[in-house]
Write an enzyme that holds these catalytic residues in place. Structure first.
Site, PDB file in Angstrom:
ATOM      1  N   SER A 157       0.861  -1.189   0.000  1.00  0.00           N
ATOM      2  CA  SER A 157       0.000   0.000   0.000  1.00  0.00           C
ATOM      3  C   SER A 157       0.896   1.237   0.000  1.00  0.00           C
ATOM      4  O   SER A 157       2.105   1.150   0.256  1.00  0.00           O
ATOM      5  CB  SER A 157      -0.934   0.027   1.206  1.00  0.00           C
ATOM      6  OG  SER A 157      -0.307   0.659   2.312  1.00  0.00           O
ATOM      7  N   PHE A 158       0.296   2.392  -0.254  1.00  0.00           N
ATOM      8  CA  PHE A 158       1.082   3.633  -0.309  1.00  0.00           C
ATOM      9  C   PHE A 158       1.716   3.949   1.030  1.00  0.00           C
ATOM     10  O   PHE A 158       2.663   4.734   1.122  1.00  0.00           O
ATOM     11  CB  PHE A 158       0.189   4.803  -0.769  1.00  0.00           C
ATOM     12  CG  PHE A 158      -0.659   5.408   0.313  1.00  0.00           C
ATOM     13  CD1 PHE A 158      -0.152   6.402   1.130  1.00  0.00           C
ATOM     14  CD2 PHE A 158      -1.957   4.958   0.529  1.00  0.00           C
ATOM     15  CE1 PHE A 158      -0.933   6.956   2.141  1.00  0.00           C
ATOM     16  CE2 PHE A 158      -2.739   5.510   1.528  1.00  0.00           C
ATOM     17  CZ  PHE A 158      -2.222   6.504   2.343  1.00  0.00           C
ATOM     18  N   LYS A 159       1.220   3.327   2.096  1.00  0.00           N
ATOM     19  CA  LYS A 159       1.729   3.669   3.419  1.00  0.00           C
ATOM     20  C   LYS A 159       3.189   3.260   3.591  1.00  0.00           C
ATOM     21  O   LYS A 159       3.876   3.775   4.464  1.00  0.00           O
ATOM     22  CB  LYS A 159       0.842   3.042   4.482  1.00  0.00           C
ATOM     23  CG  LYS A 159      -0.610   3.547   4.328  1.00  0.00           C
ATOM     24  CD  LYS A 159      -1.314   3.725   5.631  1.00  0.00           C
ATOM     25  CE  LYS A 159      -2.588   4.524   5.521  1.00  0.00           C
ATOM     26  NZ  LYS A 159      -3.702   3.821   4.880  1.00  0.00           N
ATOM     27  N   ASP A 160       3.675   2.358   2.728  1.00  0.00           N
ATOM     28  CA  ASP A 160       5.095   2.005   2.792  1.00  0.00           C
ATOM     29  C   ASP A 160       5.992   3.211   2.533  1.00  0.00           C
ATOM     30  O   ASP A 160       7.112   3.268   3.043  1.00  0.00           O
ATOM     31  CB  ASP A 160       5.419   0.912   1.765  1.00  0.00           C
ATOM     32  CG  ASP A 160       4.837  -0.442   2.158  1.00  0.00           C
ATOM     33  OD1 ASP A 160       4.829  -0.754   3.356  1.00  0.00           O
ATOM     34  OD2 ASP A 160       4.390  -1.187   1.259  1.00  0.00           O
ATOM     35  N   THR A 183      -1.859   0.963   7.559  1.00  0.00           N
ATOM     36  CA  THR A 183      -0.806   1.610   8.344  1.00  0.00           C
ATOM     37  C   THR A 183      -0.094   0.577   9.193  1.00  0.00           C
ATOM     38  O   THR A 183       1.129   0.559   9.295  1.00  0.00           O
ATOM     39  CB  THR A 183      -1.387   2.686   9.289  1.00  0.00           C
ATOM     40  OG1 THR A 183      -1.945   3.705   8.498  1.00  0.00           O
ATOM     41  CG2 THR A 183      -0.322   3.284  10.185  1.00  0.00           C
TER      42      THR A 183
END
Ligand SMILES: *Cc1c(COP(=O)(O)O)cnc(C)c1O
Length: 452
Positions: free
Chosen positions: A108-111, A142
């Site tokens: 996910s973009f949270k990386d 998250t």
């Protein structure tokens, strides 16, 4: 660069201090004291390698680490993404693009934020010799990103609250199947907002926070927001020159962290027409941008669980800038919000933003339509970004998660489920969880017993 609280309390702090503290001592959120202008060279060049761009951008804010050190931290954070572009831009039609933000280790973009934070925390622990305990609440992604950033690292234990039964099975497995002893995934009976409220309460008890040496990984941490700024620039520089004049970024939104990062880079000079806040049926922000009223409702579980949020933490940062950086009036509004449970923003003006909302039916229909029209599979969060787009304007839709994380919903929409080898392997691993009652007192006790 110094960082100040949106509520005006305390003295300005350095980058490393803002990172370590997460929430400011007065309960506000840190923001950079000023937003420097981007160099025009960054915007006219063709896409630079991601890590190089990240260094150019982050070194404006992190003036604590020397260059070489920061280069090393950034390289380690973004070096093992599965796509060499890190955030590749895919063109679906003449003026329709998808920015794929799901090539990091937890898909996910949270990386992008949490890989960097993981390495910065590690550096901090080495530098100070003081171990830390990381506390956060997650609506799914998250937690897995934080855990992938910190699993097995020395000197840190990680406590992540998540709403039991309200995240996807694979999201839960990503958090609970690491086998790492420093990771404590905590299912609670309640919603993401309940978890976030517990975290906020424990974090604002300064005595407890200091005693436990607590650090935050939620998007209240300004470093996450800064890390996420980078891919907006990266996306812009991957656009064909003809599409650069009227770019609209469409951002599947929950806590308002991701889209706020884009808006911040826009303030620094990135040419953007509009930011489109794409919500699911939990539409507090849709209502906000249409009325100026910020009024939480109850959370209804949806097909896009990482956006099942009502109280968007980063809203406070938005308020601060909306109030022209007046911390006093931001504090007054936040106090009123605490007291009344809702607020109407005076002189509301958010012309850079518009908003859409998608029901679960819309999500399924959008997954189906994107597959039919462009032979491209989007995850249920990204699907919200395809709601009511004006075909005459250039849109960059942020693909916030890999579709393989949500196989049941994709299957329901198009009859087949995408897969990913890293997720398949998880299904054979034992889940380890630490259920705790959904109260600040119970979580506090658990942390005291299991802290490092
Ligand atoms: C966290 C998340 C969102 C929401 O992002 P915010 O920064 O909280 O607005 C959207 N999509 C996915 C897949 C997420 O994990």
């Amino acid at each position: 660069m110094e960082f100040v609280s949106t509520r005006g309390g305390g003295t300005p702090v350095s980058f490393t201090e803002a990172l370590a503290r997460g929430l400011a001592p007065d309960g506000g959120l840190y923001v950079p004291r000023h937003l420097p202008l981007l160099s025009s060279a960054i915007l006219v060049e063709d896409a630079m390698p991601y890590a190089a761009l990240a260094w150019d951008f982050l070194s404006l804010f992190d003036t604590d680490h020397d260059s070489e050190h920061l280069v090393d931290i950034i390289d380690r954070s973004y070096g093992d993404f599965s796509d060499t572009m890190n955030a590749p831009l895919q063109q679906l039609a003449d003026n329709l693009f998808v920015l794929e933000l799901f090539h990091g280790p937890s898909l996910s973009f949270k990386d992008f934020g949490l890989q960097l934070i993981g390495n910065l925390f590690e550096e901090q622990i080495e530098r100070t010799g003081i171990p830390i305990n990381v506390l956060g609440a997650t609506s799914g992604d998250t937690g897995s990103a934080a855990i992938h950033g910190l699993a097995g690292k020395k000197g840190v234990n990680v406590f992540i609250l998540y709403p039991e039964g309200r995240i996807s099975e694979l999201q839960e497995r990503q958090m609970t199947c690491t086998g790492a002893e420093n990771i404590f995934p905590i299912p609670i009976k309640g919603t993401f907002d309940d978890g976030q409220a517990i975290v906020k309460e424990l974090m604002s008890d300064l005595e407890f926070k200091d005693k436990m040496r607590l650090s935050a990984i939620n998007s209240i941490n300004v470093v996450r927001v800064l890390a996420q700024c980078v891919y907006y620039i990266h996306a812009y520089t991957q656009l064909p020159p003809d599409n650069r004049d009227d770019v609209n970024f469409v951002v599947p939104t929950g806590n308002f962290g991701n889209i706020f990062a884009g808006w911040m880079v826009h303030q620094m000079g990135l040419p953007v027409d509009q930011f489109i806040v794409a919500t699911n049926q939990n539409d507090i922000l849709y209502r906000l941008f249409n009325s100026g009223e910020y009024h939480p409702d109850v959370v209804h579980p949806s097909h896009a669980p990482s956006m099942d949020i009502q109280v968007a933490s980063n809203f406070e940062r938005f308020l601060y800038y909306h109030n022209e950086k007046n911390a006093k009036s931001t504090l007054a509004l936040m106090e009123q919000f605490k007291k009344d449970g809702s607020i109407t923003i005076p002189n509301f003006n958010a012309s850079n933003f518009s908003a859409t909302r998608s029901t679960d039916e819309d999500i399924l229909a959008n997954i189906r339509r994107v597959k039919e029209d462009y032979d491209y599979v989007v995850d249920p969060h990204t699907a919200c970004g395809f709601q009511n787009l004006d075909p005459d304007r250039t849109h960059v839709v942020l693909a916030t998660a890999h579709p393989a994380k949500f196989p049941e919903i994709i299957k329901k929409a198009i009859g087949e489920a995408p897969t990913d080898p890293s997720l398949d392997a998880l299904k054979r691993t034992k889940m380890v969880t630490y259920p705790v009652e959904a109260s600040a007192a119970a979580v506090r006790k658990f942390i005291e017993e299991n802290c490092i």
